[in-house]
Design an enzyme around this catalytic site. Structure first.
Site, PDB file in Angstrom:
ATOM      1  N   SER A 109      16.109  -1.216  12.949  1.00 50.33           N
ATOM      2  CA  SER A 109      14.676  -1.222  12.464  1.00 50.33           C
ATOM      3  C   SER A 109      14.254  -0.856  11.153  1.00 50.33           C
ATOM      4  O   SER A 109      15.120   0.246  10.837  1.00 50.33           O
ATOM      5  CB  SER A 109      13.930  -0.039  13.545  1.00 50.33           C
TER       6      SER A 109
ATOM      7  N   ASN B 262      12.330   2.197  18.327  1.00 49.35           N
ATOM      8  CA  ASN B 262      13.012   1.561  17.091  1.00 49.35           C
ATOM      9  C   ASN B 262      14.349   1.785  17.166  1.00 49.35           C
ATOM     10  O   ASN B 262      14.993   2.789  16.687  1.00 49.35           O
ATOM     11  CB  ASN B 262      12.276   2.281  16.033  1.00 49.35           C
ATOM     12  N   GLU B 263      14.899   0.676  17.599  1.00 51.08           N
ATOM     13  CA  GLU B 263      16.473   0.729  17.773  1.00 51.08           C
ATOM     14  C   GLU B 263      17.200   0.619  16.423  1.00 51.08           C
ATOM     15  O   GLU B 263      16.560   0.043  15.594  1.00 51.08           O
ATOM     16  CB  GLU B 263      16.896  -0.334  18.899  1.00 51.08           C
ATOM     17  N   PRO B 264      18.275   0.794  16.285  1.00 52.53           N
ATOM     18  CA  PRO B 264      19.273   0.532  15.009  1.00 52.53           C
ATOM     19  C   PRO B 264      19.024  -0.761  14.375  1.00 52.53           C
ATOM     20  O   PRO B 264      19.008  -1.732  15.243  1.00 52.53           O
ATOM     21  CB  PRO B 264      20.667   0.768  15.641  1.00 52.53           C
TER      22      PRO B 264
END
Ligand code: GLP
Length: 633
Positions: free
Chosen positions: A164, A160-162
């Site tokens: 998300s 869950n990258e920035p």
């Protein structure tokens, strides 16, 4: 696990700090084992959420040990992994399917049918359904009891990258550039790293009944500080865990080093004002207020939480002078000591005038990144310098570089080896492991780069050693295991040189990194010399090559560099051509290794200037091992 103490005012999530990762994982493993056993006693199953990456590896080792030695059974455990790269088969060496089998599932008694990992090899049009099915299965199993998490440098949990959202569910995502750079070495080059992944969402993770986020090593310190102390934001998905009622951050001292309780202990309690802490707080105050050390007044101390210090050790003027002198005395243009000079306040001894110096570089390039200018000075001042490359660095050579070199050889008429290498490169494709022959070929590339680089620092070839430590030659990134043969090779080298000075790095690095493994080899080897007379006279200096410099108050030797030395340093680093554009510590802004190293050194010089000391172009800095916590000397 005990509750955090009252002084952790700044922390928005329960955080427990352990001296090292192995102590931390023992506690987590014990709690997991107890929970599994409790369910077993009730004849019920237990649902465990699992993570990949190097962080959980020691936890899995401990669980495997408990299974083997303490009879911990996983027969009633169902597992759900967080994520998987999209577009790779489960047999791919870097797939999380394979990782989990190698690290855990092959060594415990969890039935195959109870293992769940998102599929990376499904067709794109089927991903959505597969993700939904994954969510439904978690629910059908009663939800996750305990979820283990690592954290990426982008602040991601799972993948869950920035960006998300807190309610995101299992889905296909695009990987952040920094995440792909961090994985570049595993995949032998950034372009081999998948662009997409399937990951549980933040919301899926938040539904777990209990969450442990683990983090080790200094490279995680900034992101940990932000996740624990700053308000939750989408740009840092791990920060959403603050809203979970049963989530814990489990840290080692290095990853916790940026937390306010460690960095500015005077803000969260009543610390004992040791000289080190006084120096730390006074330099901090000076930089914070933008006032040189010698201009600080009592009021500055009083208004910034340091009235106790100034009452105890003040008035300000005396305290300022004391700290100023301490910082002043760290500066030396003579990193091997200045012969015929009073060395009472110098970082190094004057005698012997000609020292035997051993520089240990975990991979080729660590040395010059941190200390090219210092190396040049040591050579220029007549010391007997040996640089030992502990590992070959072959795993860090992208295929294109090997291709380039083999093509060159072929053209020059040296066809036997070149054709073999070219054939292998063509056949293996992007996703398989290098043969020993290809690894050796790649290691020769790095040797040549290292020689060219050291030549720029004035070192001749005869001063260079390549140890090719077995842990690296036999291993893969994130999965190295140090053995006795590594320690023996290091001991032989140290014994042969009997150095007056050793320069080494890696003491606070991520425990799975080449730097940390190399440091543990060194630490084990040096122990056997502790009663040798030469060792009593040996100074061990720590340097940092990983993009994070020492804090200014920690520095014990600051070696200034002239503008010309800075240029020469950039040139020395630039010789490592196979490493251009692909250092794992590289920022997403794509600045090159040499630019970052030089910027770091310039940054240190700016800080010295701001404190009111002399203004230099750049400074390389070092800390003595004896003063670092936990050192044996
Ligand atoms: C990957 C994984 C994450 C993991 C992160 C950190 O991106 N998908 O789950 O937390 O890497 O990796 P490491 O533990 O090696 O630092």
């Amino acid at each position: 696990m005990s509750e955090p103490s009252g002084q952790e005012l700044y922390e928005r999530i329960p955080t427990k700090v352990f001296e090292d990762a192995s102590l931390a994982v023992c506690e987590v493993a014990k709690e997991i084992a107890e929970a599994i056993r409790a369910r077993q006693a009730e004849g019920k199953s237990f649902v465990l959420g699992l993570a990949t990456g190097s962080t959980p590896v020691p936890l899995y080792r401990e669980l495997v040990r408990m299974h083997r030695e303490e009879g911990l059974s996983f027969a009633n455990v169902t597992s759900f992994n967080l994520d998987e790269y999209f577009g790779i088969e489960s047999r791919h060496p870097e797939s999380y399917h394979r990782f989990m089998r190698e690290q855990l599932f092959d060594h415990i008694d969890m039935p195959e049918a109870q293992i769940n990992i998102p599929q990376g090899a499904v067709a794109r049009e089927e991903v959505f359904e597969a993700c939904q099915a994954y969510e439904e299965k978690i629910e059908a199993c009663g939800g996750i009891d305990v979820q283990i998490l690592g954290i990426g440098r982008t602040g991601h949990i799972g993948f869950n990258e920035p960006g998300s959202g807190p309610h995101s569910r299992t889905r296909l995502v695009t990987l952040d550039r920094l995440t792909r750079l961090d994985a570049a070495r595993d995949f032998q080059g950034e372009h081999n790293v998948p662009r997409y992944a399937v990951t549980m969402g933040v919301g899926t993770i938040m539904d777990a009944r209990k969450v442990y986020l683990l983090a080790w090593g200094r490279s995680k310190a900034e992101v940990i500080k932000a996740a624990v102390e700053d308000a939750p934001v989408e740009s840092l998905p791990a920060s959403f865990l603050q809203a979970h009622s049963n989530a814990y951050f489990i840290l080692d001292t290095a990853s916790a080093s940026e937390l306010t309780r460690n960095k500015y202990p005077w803000l969260v309690g009543f610390p004992e004002w040791t000289p080190e802490l006084a120096r730390e707080s006074v330099t901090h105050l000076s930089l914070k207020l933008g006032k040189p050390l010698l201009k600080l007044v009592d009021k500055d101390y009083q208004e910034n939480g340091l009235s106790e210090l100034v009452t105890e050790q003040g008035p300000a003027y005396g305290l300022n002078i004391r700290v100023f002198n301490e910082v002043q005395h760290t500066i030396t243009g003579w990193p091997g000591g200045k012969p015929d000079a009073d060395d009472t306040y110098r970082p190094e001894r004057a005698l012997p005038a000609r020292k035997r110096v051993l520089v240990l570089s975990p991979e080729p390039q660590d040395d010059v990144l941190a200390m090219a200018a210092t190396l040049s000075r040591l050579v220029a001042h007549g010391h007997e310098v040996t640089v030992a490359y502990l590992t070959s660095g072959s795993l860090g050579v992208p295929d294109e570089e090997a291709n380039w070199a083999a093509d060159l050889m072929l053209e020059a008429g040296d066809s036997a080896i070149a054709s073999d290498v070219l054939r292998e490169l063509e056949e293996k494709g992007a996703f398989s492991e290098d043969s020993p022959r290809l690894r050796t070929f790649k290691s020769y590339l790095r040797r040549n780069e290292a020689r060219a680089s050291l030549e720029m620092c004035g070192l001749s070839k005869s001063c260079i050693r390549f140890l090719d430590l077995p842990f690296y030659e036999k291993g893969r990134y994130r999965r190295f295991e140090v053995g006795e043969e590594d320690v023996a090779a290091m001991s032989r080298l140290i014994d042969e040189i009997k150095p007056h000075q050793i320069f080494v790095t890696g003491e606070a690095a991520d425990p799975s990194s080449v730097q940390a493994k190399s440091f543990s080899v060194f630490e084990n080897a040096i122990r056997s010399f502790s009663s040798e007379p030469w060792y009593k006279d040996c100074y061990v200096w720590l340097y940092r090559s990983d993009g994070r410099e020492w804090d200014i108050h920690q520095v014990e030797m600051a070696v200034p560099c002239s503008p010309d030395e800075v240029k020469a340093k950039a040139q020395a680093i630039y010789q490592h051509r196979s490493q251009r554009s692909q250092l794992p510590s590289m920022n997403a802004d794509q600045s090159e290794a040499w630019e970052q190293a030089v910027e770091r050194n310039r940054g240190t010089a700016v800080l010295y200037d701001k404190l009111g000391l002399a203004e230099y172009e750049a400074i390389e800095c070092f800390v003595r091992w004896s003063t670092v916590k936990g050192a044996s000397k």
